[in-house]
Design a protein around this motif. Structure first.
Motif, PDB file in Angstrom:
ATOM      1  N   GLN C 402      -9.734  62.086  97.806  1.00 25.58           N
ATOM      2  CA  GLN C 402      -8.473  61.354  97.815  1.00 25.58           C
ATOM      3  C   GLN C 402      -7.906  61.220  99.238  1.00 25.58           C
ATOM      4  OE1 GLN C 402      -7.137  60.050  94.970  1.00 25.58           O
ATOM      5  NE2 GLN C 402      -5.341  59.161  95.997  1.00 25.58           N
ATOM      6  N   THR C 403      -8.259  62.144 100.117  1.00 22.89           N
ATOM      7  CA  THR C 403      -7.682  62.130 101.456  1.00 22.89           C
ATOM      8  C   THR C 403      -8.577  61.403 102.456  1.00 22.89           C
ATOM      9  OG1 THR C 403      -6.584  64.214 100.988  1.00 22.89           O
ATOM     10  CG2 THR C 403      -6.714  63.559 103.295  1.00 22.89           C
ATOM     11  N   CYS C 404      -9.795  61.912 102.672  1.00 19.52           N
ATOM     12  CA  CYS C 404     -10.644  61.299 103.712  1.00 19.52           C
ATOM     13  C   CYS C 404     -11.418  60.117 103.181  1.00 19.52           C
ATOM     14  CB  CYS C 404     -11.587  62.321 104.336  1.00 19.52           C
ATOM     15  SG  CYS C 404     -12.960  62.803 103.269  1.00 19.52           S
ATOM     16  N   GLN C 405     -11.520  60.001 101.841  1.00 17.52           N
ATOM     17  CA  GLN C 405     -12.171  58.884 101.185  1.00 17.52           C
ATOM     18  C   GLN C 405     -13.686  58.881 101.306  1.00 17.52           C
ATOM     19  OE1 GLN C 405     -10.237  55.221 101.076  1.00 17.52           O
ATOM     20  NE2 GLN C 405      -8.224  56.130 101.032  1.00 17.52           N
ATOM     21  N   LEU C 406     -14.268  59.909 101.905  1.00 16.22           N
ATOM     22  CA  LEU C 406     -15.724  60.006 101.894  1.00 16.22           C
ATOM     23  C   LEU C 406     -16.173  60.398 100.492  1.00 16.22           C
ATOM     24  CD1 LEU C 406     -16.292  61.788 105.288  1.00 16.22           C
ATOM     25  CD2 LEU C 406     -17.612  59.793 104.557  1.00 16.22           C
ATOM     26  N   LYS C 448       2.445  60.341  99.904  1.00 18.94           N
ATOM     27  CA  LYS C 448       1.707  59.417 100.759  1.00 18.94           C
ATOM     28  C   LYS C 448       0.296  59.200 100.216  1.00 18.94           C
ATOM     29  CE  LYS C 448       0.970  58.500 105.630  1.00 18.94           C
ATOM     30  NZ  LYS C 448       1.092  59.013 107.006  1.00 18.94           N
ATOM     31  N   TYR C 449      -0.401  60.283  99.938  1.00 16.75           N
ATOM     32  CA  TYR C 449      -1.836  60.153  99.653  1.00 16.75           C
ATOM     33  C   TYR C 449      -2.149  59.662  98.247  1.00 16.75           C
ATOM     34  CZ  TYR C 449      -2.180  62.002 104.212  1.00 16.75           C
ATOM     35  OH  TYR C 449      -2.036  62.132 105.566  1.00 16.75           O
ATOM     36  N   ILE C 450      -1.196  59.754  97.323  1.00 16.74           N
ATOM     37  CA  ILE C 450      -1.481  59.182  96.003  1.00 16.74           C
ATOM     38  C   ILE C 450      -1.627  57.657  96.089  1.00 16.74           C
ATOM     39  CG2 ILE C 450      -0.349  61.030  94.686  1.00 16.74           C
ATOM     40  CD1 ILE C 450       2.056  59.151  94.317  1.00 16.74           C
ATOM     41  N   GLN C 451      -1.129  57.071  97.179  1.00 11.79           N
ATOM     42  CA  GLN C 451      -1.214  55.608  97.307  1.00 11.79           C
ATOM     43  C   GLN C 451      -2.590  55.122  97.752  1.00 11.79           C
ATOM     44  OE1 GLN C 451       2.219  54.090  99.812  1.00 11.79           O
ATOM     45  NE2 GLN C 451       2.513  56.285 100.021  1.00 11.79           N
ATOM     46  N   ALA C 452      -3.451  56.065  98.170  1.00  5.25           N
ATOM     47  CA  ALA C 452      -4.724  55.669  98.775  1.00  5.25           C
ATOM     48  C   ALA C 452      -5.468  54.661  97.904  1.00  5.25           C
ATOM     49  CB  ALA C 452      -5.593  56.905  98.984  1.00  5.25           C
ATOM     50  N   TRP C 453      -5.989  53.620  98.544  1.00  4.60           N
ATOM     51  CA  TRP C 453      -6.845  52.671  97.826  1.00  4.60           C
ATOM     52  C   TRP C 453      -8.273  53.210  97.892  1.00  4.60           C
ATOM     53  CZ3 TRP C 453     -11.057  49.496  99.227  1.00  4.60           C
ATOM     54  CH2 TRP C 453     -11.449  48.577  98.226  1.00  4.60           C
ATOM     55  N   LEU C 454      -8.770  53.694  96.769  1.00  8.02           N
ATOM     56  CA  LEU C 454     -10.117  54.270  96.744  1.00  8.02           C
ATOM     57  C   LEU C 454     -11.093  53.223  96.209  1.00  8.02           C
ATOM     58  CD1 LEU C 454      -9.532  57.880  95.360  1.00  8.02           C
ATOM     59  CD2 LEU C 454      -9.798  57.164  97.719  1.00  8.02           C
ATOM     60  N   PRO C 455     -12.075  52.865  97.004  1.00 13.01           N
ATOM     61  CA  PRO C 455     -12.920  51.718  96.654  1.00 13.01           C
ATOM     62  C   PRO C 455     -13.776  51.910  95.410  1.00 13.01           C
ATOM     63  CG  PRO C 455     -13.707  52.816  98.648  1.00 13.01           C
ATOM     64  CD  PRO C 455     -12.382  53.404  98.338  1.00 13.01           C
ATOM     65  N   MET C 456     -14.229  53.125  95.127  1.00 11.97           N
ATOM     66  CA  MET C 456     -15.099  53.268  93.949  1.00 11.97           C
ATOM     67  C   MET C 456     -14.296  53.126  92.646  1.00 11.97           C
ATOM     68  SD  MET C 456     -18.480  54.411  94.851  1.00 11.97           S
ATOM     69  CE  MET C 456     -19.192  54.726  96.474  1.00 11.97           C
ATOM     70  N   PRO C 457     -13.187  53.825  92.505  1.00  6.24           N
ATOM     71  CA  PRO C 457     -12.366  53.543  91.320  1.00  6.24           C
ATOM     72  C   PRO C 457     -11.958  52.068  91.243  1.00  6.24           C
ATOM     73  CG  PRO C 457     -11.635  55.582  92.328  1.00  6.24           C
ATOM     74  CD  PRO C 457     -12.665  54.983  93.255  1.00  6.24           C
ATOM     75  N   ALA C 458     -11.671  51.463  92.388  1.00  8.30           N
ATOM     76  CA  ALA C 458     -11.238  50.056  92.374  1.00  8.30           C
ATOM     77  C   ALA C 458     -12.324  49.141  91.818  1.00  8.30           C
ATOM     78  CB  ALA C 458     -10.854  49.621  93.788  1.00  8.30           C
TER      79      ALA C 458
ATOM     80  N   ARG D  14      -2.369  54.617  92.892  1.00  5.95           N
ATOM     81  CA  ARG D  14      -3.134  53.385  92.667  1.00  5.95           C
ATOM     82  C   ARG D  14      -4.065  53.493  91.459  1.00  5.95           C
ATOM     83  NH1 ARG D  14      -3.198  51.649  98.148  1.00  5.95           N
ATOM     84  NH2 ARG D  14      -2.681  49.493  98.425  1.00  5.95           N
ATOM     85  N   ASP D  15      -4.522  54.715  91.147  1.00  5.18           N
ATOM     86  CA  ASP D  15      -5.590  54.851  90.152  1.00  5.18           C
ATOM     87  C   ASP D  15      -5.094  55.372  88.815  1.00  5.18           C
ATOM     88  OD1 ASP D  15      -7.486  53.879  91.891  1.00  5.18           O
ATOM     89  OD2 ASP D  15      -7.854  55.859  92.776  1.00  5.18           O
TER      90      ASP D  15
END
Lengths: 330, 89, 505, 118
Positions: C402-406, C448-458, D14-15
């Protein structure tokens, strides 16, 4: 192993990047295009700014100007970092040569004291106004939308800093550090300078990047540069034998001629976009240019005395004609 | 003891600069890598305008270093005559 | 009065002061808070902006002059490179993958830094700080542009470069760097300076630019060496600015120490994770290697970073919290990330490959305690699958941090056989992390970090997991941009063109 | 902790499950089997039975591992949110308490082909 690569003729797979091909077709793109279009993140911005959670990180809604495509605001000079820097380095060579010429021939000491004082009194406080311009253009670059619109603003900001520094050098050359101290005192306390200082400080609290662009680059600079560097330095002071001063401000004269083409191009495209934009621009320009003219009047009086009023009036008329050509009537 | 360092591009312009740095800093170690020369020294490295001028036979502005500088490590102190890199001892 | 007789010769420091610092003034018609509205909310106390020390005192005349000289040198080489098919001078087409990572993930970061420094170059109330930040702002757009210009010619001949602008906003591995810069830009001006000016520039960019660019030189890529070293020459100024800024904050008020320390902990870890991509570029993507990631870490991380934190100890600063975990991760991260890139290569706009025997011998020599023990068996099994015609593709996609997105490819710091599982619940939602470091970052600022746009869930939320649609959406051309290097269009073209260049047939 | 901001700072996650078209995300990880670089990301309806999840996507995904075919799903040890846990194969994910973005782990202590080289 040394390969003679020049002898190989191979067909490229494509001419340019996808985002440029979509805009301009699949043909080789210019370095200006490669370095400017669509290089700002546009989608999937991760977090709201803590400095203003009502904004997005890159936000088109923080200005009243509305553009379908912010990349329409092309810089006619097509400046990217390299062309910008090379252009300024060449101008810097000329300016340096001018300073050396004035200094080595003792031209500063040959100036009639009254003219030298006029030059110092008009020009040196303006280094603080140039600093305000630097702040404003840095803000437009930081918060404006799209590299085509914003990158010229950081170049402009650095130019404003350069101009503030040339004015400082001029002060040092004609009047040593005392001239700088006197100019700062005048900027802070002399009633002559207060309307202009107030104008600058009023622009420093604006947060709509396009309004800042208008208040600074269109209205204030559009009157200040022709009035001070054209009318006062190049015409008035030179006619009385102080053309050495004009040598020291040649950069500013050339710079204004060059940069106003960019400023006009931005206005023209933004105004042509919609009647709403045109109306907003019209209001801003009318309000800020009227204020700029009255703020510059006491400054012009330092050199032109009773003729200042007419001079400012003529500059304002000239300014209106210039703006008219961008499709905006004031 | 901590290491300060400066790295310069390996080219004709930096050759005499590197020699000058070696003269002024006998304790420094010069590492030559692809396209780059990295000079390490314990705690302190001093680059002198005068020594560089002696090597190149012309006036040298220390700010010319920026053209071929790659990186550095340490607190920087620059005046007209010297550029010093140091770590607090 | 004879002016000439009394004229003072100003030294560099004094000249800079009158030409720059003295341009500002105490506002009279508005308050400082109105003009600089973002200067205080982070809690950093500054009592005297004049105490700011300018490390490099460049006035604009000198800036234009020296930068123009750098630009002339740079574009001369880039032009020659394009005119002479310089791309055929590289050691091997595999090397191109490193450049693709650079253009997709790092160049957009340079542009973000340009925007960020423009903002802080306006928001700080001190002139010295403003000018230093503005110079960095204009330098950073230079870096974005020189990188795009240097890599533009590669785009004409090879796949994977063409959609970098789309990939910047949509491609899964690029959100790692994107979210890092978005994170810094959404912070206040002081935190931004710690994030980019200090942690990224001072502690970490040497790792990005110096050994990797030496690697580019080893691999015959003069275009990249040139933009790398040319950019890094600006970085020397930027690093010094970052260090100056941190010292300034610490000297201004003792209350600043815990805030600064917290930012250092956060941004060291954020930066270390972003550099995971660089570790893979160095250990796997350079056909001829100049040094391993581990060796680079020893020089620029341990030695240089160690010296830095020792120096800052006088202010009460301790090394960042994640320092020991970083040290432990250094022998694993490049292998873990490359294994991921390989098994998800159907979804990458770059090629990956199975290391050859020679590569594995090198990796084993450079990582004597980890490679043979943990990673060689996996690569050898993957090679066996490929030999059987069953190239390993992991369609399970990946859990992201959720933070570094790796993708969570990392293991427990003290157990390389155990994946690191960290999760927390915030306002009823589950969040997952790759490490204690990333979990701490989240827990300090969850809103702040709950807003992260995570590409795999997206991919699932927006496209119901349809990989074909997703490829169109990220402008990835299946069969051209992605997959194993062996058998790729890039490989075929590179070898064929190189053949033309080295023979008469 | 709160975010230092100029005004009230509230993030929007977002999720959230509502964004997933009636389905949900489930993460699954096979302990000590790091051929799979990261835990799997699965997309499933909450009504799907646990058996369908295991015998469908999970079984397919683990095949590239040399131990993949040898898993006896009745013998594996399960964890949910890193705590020991026993699933009911016949019941749905929802009834098994597997919510959106939950992670399940499974252990096969006897299967160690690629674990660590001697």
């Amino acid at each position: 192993m040394q390969i003679d690569l020049r002898t190989v003729s191979i067909q490229p797979l494509r001419q340019t990047f996808d985002h440029l091909a979509r805009r301009f077709g699949d043909k080789p793109a210019s370095r200006y295009q490669e370095g400017s279009y669509d290089i700002q993140a546009a989608e999937n911005l991760h977090y709201k700014p803590t400095w203003d959670p009502d904004q997005d990180l890159y936000d088109t809604k923080i200005t009243k100007i509305v553009m379908k495509d912010w990349y329409a605001l092309k810089d006619p000079r097509q400046f990217y970092y390299s062309t910008y820097t090379l252009a300024r380095a060449r101008q810097q060579d000329t300016t340096e040569a001018n300073f050396v010429f004035v200094e080595s021939r003792g031209l500063a000491d040959m100036l009639p004291p009254a003219l030298r004082d006029t030059a110092l009194n008009v020009l040196v406080p303006l280094r603080h106004a140039a600093w305000g311009a630097n702040q404003n253009n840095t803000l437009i670059c930081g918060y404006g939308y799209g590299a085509v619109f914003t990158q010229p603003c950081i170049y402009h900001a650095m130019d404003n800093l350069g101009i503030a520094q040339y004015l400082s050098r001029l002060g040092l050359l004609l009047g040593d550090t005392e001239a700088l101290d006197a100019a700062k005192a005048a900027w802070l306390d002399d009633p002559v300078w207060q309307p202009l200082r107030r104008y600058v400080e009023d622009t420093l609290v604006l947060r709509d990047p396009f309004e800042v662009f208008v208040a600074q680059n269109v209205a204030l600079d559009g009157l200040l540069y022709p009035l001070v560097y054209g009318r006062i330095v190049d015409d008035f002071l030179s006619a009385q034998g102080a053309s050495a001063v004009a040598m020291l401000t040649q950069f500013m004269t050339d710079w204004f001629d060059e940069t106003k083409k960019w400023v006009d191009a931005v206005l023209k495209v933004a105004a042509a976009e919609s009647d709403d934009n045109r109306a907003v621009l019209q209001d801003w320009i009318a309000a800020w240019s009227a204020r700029a003219a009255s703020a510059l009047l006491p400054v012009a009086e330092i050199a032109l005395g009773a003729n200042a009023d007419a001079a400012v009036g003529e500059e304002l008329a000239g300014f209106r004609t210039r703006i008219q050509k961008t499709g905006i009537t004031i | 003891m901590s290491t300060v360092f400066i790295a310069l591009q390996a080219n004709e312009e930096t050759r005499p600069i590197i020699e000058a740095i070696e003269i002024d800093n006998p304790h420094a170690v010069v590492n030559r890598q692809p396209a780059m020369v990295k000079i390490d020294a314990p705690n302190r490295l001093v680059i002198r305008k005068e020594t560089i001028e002696e090597q190149i036979g012309r006036a040298f502005d220390l700010q010319e270093l920026h053209i071929n500088l790659i990186t550095l490590g340490g607190n920087v102190d620059e005046d007209d005559e010297t550029l010093t890199l140091s770590w607090a001892e | 009065m004879d002016m000439k007789a009394t004229k003072k010769k100003l030294g560099l420091k004094e000249k800079y002061r009158v030409m720059t610092r003295d341009l500002g003034w105490e506002p009279g018609y508005h308050t400082k808070e109105e003009i600089f509205p973002y200067a205080t909310y982070e809690g950093i106390k500054v009592h005297d902006w004049d105490k700011w020390e300018d490390p490099f005192r460049l006035t604009m005349d000198a800036y234009w002059k020296y930068q123009a000289e750098k630009e002339r040198k740079f574009y001369a080489i880039i032009d020659a490179h394009a005119q002479n098919n310089g791309h055929l001078n590289i050691t091997d087409g595999r090397y191109l993958s490193a450049l693709k990572v650079f253009l997709q993930a790092i160049s957009p970061g340079e542009y973000a830094a340009h925007k960020g420094f423009s903002r802080v170059g306006r928001e700080f109330p001190g002139v010295g700080t403003q000018v230093a930040c503005q110079m960095q702002a204009i330098d950073e757009i230079r870096h974005a542009q020189t990188q795009i210009h240097a890599l533009s010619n590669y785009n004409k001949y090879y796949n994977g470069f063409h959609a970098f602008a789309d990939a910047r906003d949509r491609m899964w591995y690029n959100t790692v760097a994107r979210s890092f810069f978005d994170d810094a830009m959404s912070a206040g001006p002081f935190e931004f300076m710690i994030a980019i000016g200090f942690s990224f520039e001072y502690v970490l960019t040497n790792l990005l630019f110096v050994p990797f660019m030496s690697g580019a030189a080893y691999n015959g890529d003069m275009a990249t060496v040139t933009f790398g070293f040319s950019a890094q020459s600006d970085e020397a100024r930027h690093m010094t600015l970052g260090l100056e800024c941190i010292k300034f904050m610490l000297e201004q008020d003792p209350d600043n120490l815990p805030i600064v320390q917290g930012w250092l902990d956060k941004w060291f870890w954020r930066g270390f994770r972003v550099l995971g991509l660089v570790s893979t570029m160095m250990d796997y993507m350079l056909p001829k290697r100049v040094m391993s990631w581990r060796e680079a870490w020893e020089i620029y991380g341990v030695e240089n970073g160690g010296a830095l934190f020792k120096d800052l100890a006088r202010y009460g600063i301790r090394p960042p919290k994640g320092w020991d975990d970083a040290e432990k991760a250094t022998d694993h991260m490049s292998h873990q990330i490359m294994l991921g890139l390989y098994q998800w290569s159907f979804g990458t706009s770059l090629h990956s490959w199975i290391p050859s025997d020679e590569d594995m011998a090198w990796l084993s020599a450079k990582y004597p305690t980890t490679f043979d023990k943990y990673y060689r068996p996996r690569w050898e099994h993957i090679r066996k699958l490929a030999a059987e015609g069953k190239q390993f593709k992991n369609f399970g996609l990946a859990k992201l941090c959720q933070t570094c997105q790796l993708p969570i490819v990392f293991t427990e710091p003290d157990d390389p056989t155990m994946a690191c599982h960290r999760e927390t619940t915030y306002k009823g939602e589950k969040y997952h992390f790759c490490s204690d470091g990333c979990q701490h970052v989240f827990e300090n600022e969850p809103e702040k970090y709950i807003q992260a746009w995570l590409p795999m869930p997206a991919l699932f939320a927006e496209l119901e997991g349809d990989i074909g649609k997703w490829m169109d959406w990220v402008s990835l051309r299946d069969g051209q941009d992605n997959g194993d290097y062996v058998g790729s269009v890039d490989q075929r073209n590179f070898e064929q063109w190189r053949g033309l260049a080295t023979s008469n047939s | 902790m709160t975010v230092a901001a100029t005004k009230e700072y509230v993030g929007v996650a977002r999720d959230r499950v509502g964004n997933f078209n009636g389905k949900q995300l489930v993460y699954a990880s096979w302990d000590h089997h790091l051929l799979f670089a990261a835990p799997f990301l699965l997309y499933a309806a909450p009504q799907m039975s646990f058996r369908e999840l295991v015998e469908g996507p999970l079984t397919a995904l683990v095949q590239p591992d040399p131990d993949g075919a040898a898993i006896d799903w009745t013998q594996v040890e399960w964890l949910k949110s890193n705590q020991p846990w026993t699933p009911d194969f016949e019941r749905s994910l929802a009834d098994n308490g597997i919510g959106h973005k939950d992670q399940i782990r499974f252990r096969t202590p006897n299967l160690t082909t690629l674990a660590v080289a001697a």
